[in-house]
Design a protein around this motif. Structure first.
Motif, PDB file in Angstrom:
ATOM      1  N   UNK A 407       1.077  -1.176 -14.341  1.00 29.78           N
ATOM      2  CA  UNK A 407       0.578   0.202 -14.295  1.00 29.78           C
ATOM      3  C   UNK A 407      -0.944   0.211 -14.512  1.00 29.78           C
ATOM      4  N   UNK A 408      -1.400  -0.655 -15.445  1.00 35.53           N
ATOM      5  CA  UNK A 408      -2.864  -0.747 -15.642  1.00 35.53           C
ATOM      6  C   UNK A 408      -3.519  -1.270 -14.367  1.00 35.53           C
ATOM      7  N   UNK A 409      -2.896  -2.256 -13.744  1.00 37.69           N
ATOM      8  CA  UNK A 409      -3.485  -2.862 -12.542  1.00 37.69           C
ATOM      9  C   UNK A 409      -3.561  -1.870 -11.373  1.00 37.69           C
ATOM     10  N   UNK A 410      -2.650  -0.879 -11.405  1.00 35.08           N
ATOM     11  CA  UNK A 410      -2.652   0.102 -10.308  1.00 35.08           C
ATOM     12  C   UNK A 410      -3.996   0.803 -10.162  1.00 35.08           C
ATOM     13  N   UNK A 411      -4.713   0.895 -11.281  1.00 34.86           N
ATOM     14  CA  UNK A 411      -6.002   1.595 -11.201  1.00 34.86           C
ATOM     15  C   UNK A 411      -7.156   0.646 -11.563  1.00 34.86           C
ATOM     16  N   UNK A 412      -6.916  -0.626 -11.383  1.00 29.56           N
ATOM     17  CA  UNK A 412      -7.927  -1.630 -11.718  1.00 29.56           C
ATOM     18  C   UNK A 412      -8.748  -1.966 -10.462  1.00 29.56           C
ATOM     19  N   UNK A 413     -10.075  -2.062 -10.636  1.00 27.01           N
ATOM     20  CA  UNK A 413     -10.944  -2.316  -9.478  1.00 27.01           C
ATOM     21  C   UNK A 413     -10.855  -3.728  -8.920  1.00 27.01           C
ATOM     22  N   UNK A 414     -10.348  -4.657  -9.730  1.00 27.41           N
ATOM     23  CA  UNK A 414     -10.347  -6.073  -9.301  1.00 27.41           C
ATOM     24  C   UNK A 414      -8.967  -6.559  -8.891  1.00 27.41           C
ATOM     25  N   UNK A 415      -7.935  -5.745  -9.154  1.00 24.35           N
ATOM     26  CA  UNK A 415      -6.577  -6.236  -8.884  1.00 24.35           C
ATOM     27  C   UNK A 415      -6.000  -5.551  -7.642  1.00 24.35           C
ATOM     28  N   UNK A 416      -5.792  -6.325  -6.585  1.00 25.45           N
ATOM     29  CA  UNK A 416      -5.279  -5.720  -5.358  1.00 25.45           C
ATOM     30  C   UNK A 416      -3.834  -5.229  -5.492  1.00 25.45           C
ATOM     31  N   UNK A 417      -3.562  -4.095  -4.862  1.00 24.76           N
ATOM     32  CA  UNK A 417      -2.196  -3.554  -4.788  1.00 24.76           C
ATOM     33  C   UNK A 417      -1.615  -3.727  -3.407  1.00 24.76           C
ATOM     34  N   UNK A 418      -2.477  -3.942  -2.445  1.00 27.90           N
ATOM     35  CA  UNK A 418      -2.030  -3.986  -1.060  1.00 27.90           C
ATOM     36  C   UNK A 418      -2.647  -5.193  -0.360  1.00 27.90           C
ATOM     37  N   UNK A 419      -1.803  -5.885   0.391  1.00 28.89           N
ATOM     38  CA  UNK A 419      -2.325  -6.926   1.286  1.00 28.89           C
ATOM     39  C   UNK A 419      -2.193  -6.369   2.692  1.00 28.89           C
ATOM     40  N   UNK A 420      -3.259  -6.420   3.468  1.00 35.94           N
ATOM     41  CA  UNK A 420      -3.087  -6.090   4.874  1.00 35.94           C
ATOM     42  C   UNK A 420      -3.628  -7.240   5.710  1.00 35.94           C
ATOM     43  N   UNK A 421      -2.866  -7.579   6.723  1.00 36.42           N
ATOM     44  CA  UNK A 421      -3.199  -8.750   7.539  1.00 36.42           C
ATOM     45  C   UNK A 421      -3.188  -8.329   9.001  1.00 36.42           C
ATOM     46  N   UNK A 422      -4.215  -8.756   9.721  1.00 34.15           N
ATOM     47  CA  UNK A 422      -4.221  -8.478  11.153  1.00 34.15           C
ATOM     48  C   UNK A 422      -3.352  -9.539  11.829  1.00 34.15           C
ATOM     49  N   UNK A 423      -2.351  -9.094  12.554  1.00 31.91           N
ATOM     50  CA  UNK A 423      -1.479 -10.037  13.275  1.00 31.91           C
ATOM     51  C   UNK A 423      -1.734  -9.852  14.772  1.00 31.91           C
ATOM     52  N   UNK A 424      -2.211 -10.901  15.444  1.00 30.84           N
ATOM     53  CA  UNK A 424      -2.571 -10.745  16.854  1.00 30.84           C
ATOM     54  C   UNK A 424      -1.338 -10.911  17.748  1.00 30.84           C
ATOM     55  N   UNK A 425      -0.342 -10.066  17.561  1.00 32.15           N
ATOM     56  CA  UNK A 425       0.921 -10.156  18.321  1.00 32.15           C
ATOM     57  C   UNK A 425       1.799  -8.982  17.902  1.00 32.15           C
ATOM     58  N   UNK A 426       2.922  -8.846  18.592  1.00 32.05           N
ATOM     59  CA  UNK A 426       3.914  -7.850  18.171  1.00 32.05           C
ATOM     60  C   UNK A 426       4.495  -8.319  16.840  1.00 32.05           C
TER      61      UNK A 426
END
Ligand SMILES: Cc1cc2nc3c(=O)[nH]c(=O)nc-3n(C[C@H](O)[C@H](O)[C@H](O)COP(=O)(O)OP(=O)(O)OC[C@H]3O[C@@H](n4cnc5c(N)ncnc54)[C@H](O)[C@@H]3O)c2cc1C
Length: 598
Positions: A407-426
């Motif tokens: 819960x603390x990490x949810x609003x932490x500037x250094x701790x990612x909550x989301x990974x997004x990756x570009x996938x060059x395909x379907x």
């Protein structure tokens, strides 16, 4: 029929990633004998498991994949979700997709507070370096905004880690799109500062462009040592114990396993080490009489050690996808699936020159995003304060602590909550198929710190019956709302000026799926895990529902350790394997130290 095999100093149950690291390191001492019992066979040299571009090809093959499914998930439309797990020597390191990444210093340092002394960033860094040899072509690195800091990479470790030779031309435009939305760039995200875009690396050999794994790195160098034995097709049933007095700790004396239809026993002179992974280590503990007494009683298993944390605290990254049709003038990996001529040419290129798409994992264009970059932080703050959002976890105080930390990490500037990756395909998405001949630009989105907690428990005293994996996925409403925000954000990304020439139109979920309610339905219909389960034998204090102590020793035992992903008490914002290699390296040193002291 029963057979008794000779004894070994150490008996390791599970010849997957962690089991091979520990067994290989322990057998460096010629005076120590080590046996590894692995339920599967030799799978590392199947042609398809060596070639990076075939990274999904072995999924659902029963010789190499346990092919588990969760129980129907109440908050995910009662869907049973696929949980692949590697089977055979090398375990999931053979089945996995090769990404090697590290989480933030904040997360590793917080683990020390949960688990005990030494489980912090500085030690993880030491063992990351010990496990790997890193290399990157400088030209390729410069072209992709990657400036590796030599201080944080290993140069002599057994596992090869590289920047792949082929990187999609969509990589840089994706970064630029994210930067236009205020996301910073990390020139090297292996240094413990991960928030932002950052180019990833993979477990691939720099010369042969083939996959590197626990087999190439740890098993191959050890396999001819006279003190190192691997027993294949040995399905471990349970650990055997002696205890002279009820007040004393249990002493593991060996394990019982089945091979070729016979039940056999192998004796352990010093220790038994469980490395069967996050789904099967809790199963083995429960079958051995160690676990929640209520679970054991339900299956008529005598309770040798009541540990309610066994099989609790299951966490995995949760994902869904976003796919757009792409301008065909740009290259995508879709050609490997739908253009036989082009796929043939790529194959030729791989076979003759070790170049092209088959040398690569699908993408190294990553972004790890703290909440503020993709969601409304104030709304999230309010949502996590709602007392109804968590399951009651009182008897497992350690687990509650991990949720409080997240819960603390949810609003932490250094701790990612989301990974997004570009996938060059379907991007394979439940319920959707690509249109033949089209090219796609996809964005894989994954929640890094789900607040929901699941369980893995036996459903039968029969060791061959798979355990029930109940992820409780999306039970906590905050998890769902973060995934909805992630999809809104992915939509923003593809609508940026930077991707205008590349993206033709959104196809999944499709522009008509717009409101939060519609996106929630889409999330529930498509949710998948990222195959990174942790936490089911958590390293936490005994009185807080922990299963192992800071030496990886199971509470209430003298000489039974768990060394695998199951001991990680809280999910990290990184793919798990680099952490598990480091964890197993550290555990091997702990065991060696205790050997010297004994
Ligand atoms: C499809 C897939 C893709 C992945 N992609 C990535 C990625 O790209 N990057 C990343 O960082 N991580 C990835 N991972 C996760 C990573 O591979 C795991 O976190 C890691 O391998 C866990 O190591 P482990 O030692 O805990 O378990 P495993 O490597 O799974 O080893 C467990 C071993 O125990 C054996 N076993 C189980 N039960 C018994 C029994 N009763 N008797 C004998 N043997 C038994 C199994 O057969 C297996 O060999 C992926 C995983 C999967 C499945």
């Amino acid at each position: 029929m029963w057979k008794r095999c000779g004894g070994f100093d150490f008996v390791v149950c599970g010849g997957g990633l962690s089991g091979l690291v520990v067994a290989s390191r322990l057998s460096e001492d010629p005076s120590v004998s080590v046996a590894v019992l692995e339920a599967g066979g030799d799978v590392a040299h199947w042609p398809d498991s060596q070639i990076p571009g075939f990274f999904t090809k072995n999924l659902t093959k029963p010789e190499i994949d346990w092919m588990f499914f969760t129980t129907p998930q109440a908050h995910v439309n009662d869907r049973s979700i696929y949980v692949p797990r590697g089977k055979g020597i090398g375990g999931s390191s053979i089945l996995n997709f090769m990404t090697l990444g590290r989480a933030s210093t904040v997360e590793y340092d917080a683990m020390e507070g949960l688990s005990g002394k030494g489980w912090n960033w500085s030690n993880y860094l030491k063992y990351f370096k010990k496990s790997e040899t890193f290399s990157a072509d400088p030209e390729m690195a410069a072209k992709h905004e990657f400036k590796p800091d030599p201080e944080v990479y290993g140069t002599k470790g057994p596992l090869h880690r590289v920047l792949p030779r082929w990187i999609s031309q969509l990589h840089m435009p994706f970064y630029k799109a994210l930067h236009s939305l205020g996301v910073p760039h990390q020139y090297d995200s292996s240094n413990g500062h991960t928030a932002g875009t950052g180019t990833g690396t993979g477990a691939i050999h720099p010369h042969t462009a083939t996959k590197t794994s626990a087999v190439s790195a740890y098993y191959e160098p050890a396999k001819d040592r006279p003190n190192f034995t691997v027993i294949k097709f040995a399905h471990v049933h349970k650990v055997l114990f002696s205890r002279t007095d009820d007040s004393e700790n249990l002493v593991a004396t060996g394990v019982e396993y089945i091979q070729d239809g016979s039940i056999k026993i192998v004796m352990a002179k010093k220790e038994v080490i469980l490395s069967a992974g996050s789904c099967q280590t809790p199963q083995l503990l429960e079958l051995s009489g160690i676990g929640d007494s209520k679970v054991l009683a339900a299956h008529g298993i005598p309770v040798l050690q009541d540990l309610p944390g066994v099989g609790a605290n299951l966490q995995d990254h949760l994902s869904t996808g976003f796919t757009a049709e792409m301008n065909p003038k740009y290259e995508s990996m879709d050609v490997l699936a739908n253009d036989p001529m082009r796929a043939g040419a790529e194959w030729q290129l791989y076979e003759t020159k070790r170049q092209g798409m088959f040398t690569a994992v699908s993408s190294v264009a990553y972004a790890f995003l703290p909440t503020k970059y993709f969601a409304d932080v104030e709304a999230i703050k309010k949502a996590v304060e709602d007392p109804t959002v968590n399951r009651d976890a009182d008897e497992l105080k350690g687990m509650t602590k991990t949720i409080e930390l997240e819960k603390e990490w949810l609003v932490h500037d250094e701790v990612p909550q989301l990974e997004i990756v570009q996938v060059p395909a379907f991007l394979p998405t439940a319920g959707y198929l690509p249109t033949p001949g089209k090219r796609y630009f996809s964005i894989f989105v994954a929640l890094m710190h789900p607040l929901s907690r699941g369980t893995v428990h036996i459903t039968s005293p029969d060791p061959l019956v798979p355990p029930a994996i109940d992820g409780h996925f999306l039970e906590n409403k905050v998890d769902t709302s973060l995934l909805i925000s992630a999809l809104h954000f992915a939509r923003k990304v593809v609508r940026t000026e930077e991707l205008k020439d590349i993206v033709i139109k959104e196809v999944i979920p499709g522009e008509r799926v717009e409101s939060d309610e519609e996106l929630e339905r889409y999330v529930k219909n498509t949710l998948s895990t990222v195959f990174h389960p942790v936490g089911t034998a958590s390293m936490l204090p005994h009185e807080e529902g922990g299963v192992v102590d800071e030496r990886c020793m199971v509470y209430g035992t003298e000489n039974l350790r768990v060394v695998d992903a199951s001991i990680i008490p809280v999910q990290l914002a990184a793919h798990t394997q680099a952490t598990v290699y480091a964890l197993a390296e550290k555990a091997a040193d702990l065991i060696k130290d205790s050997l010297q002291k004994s």
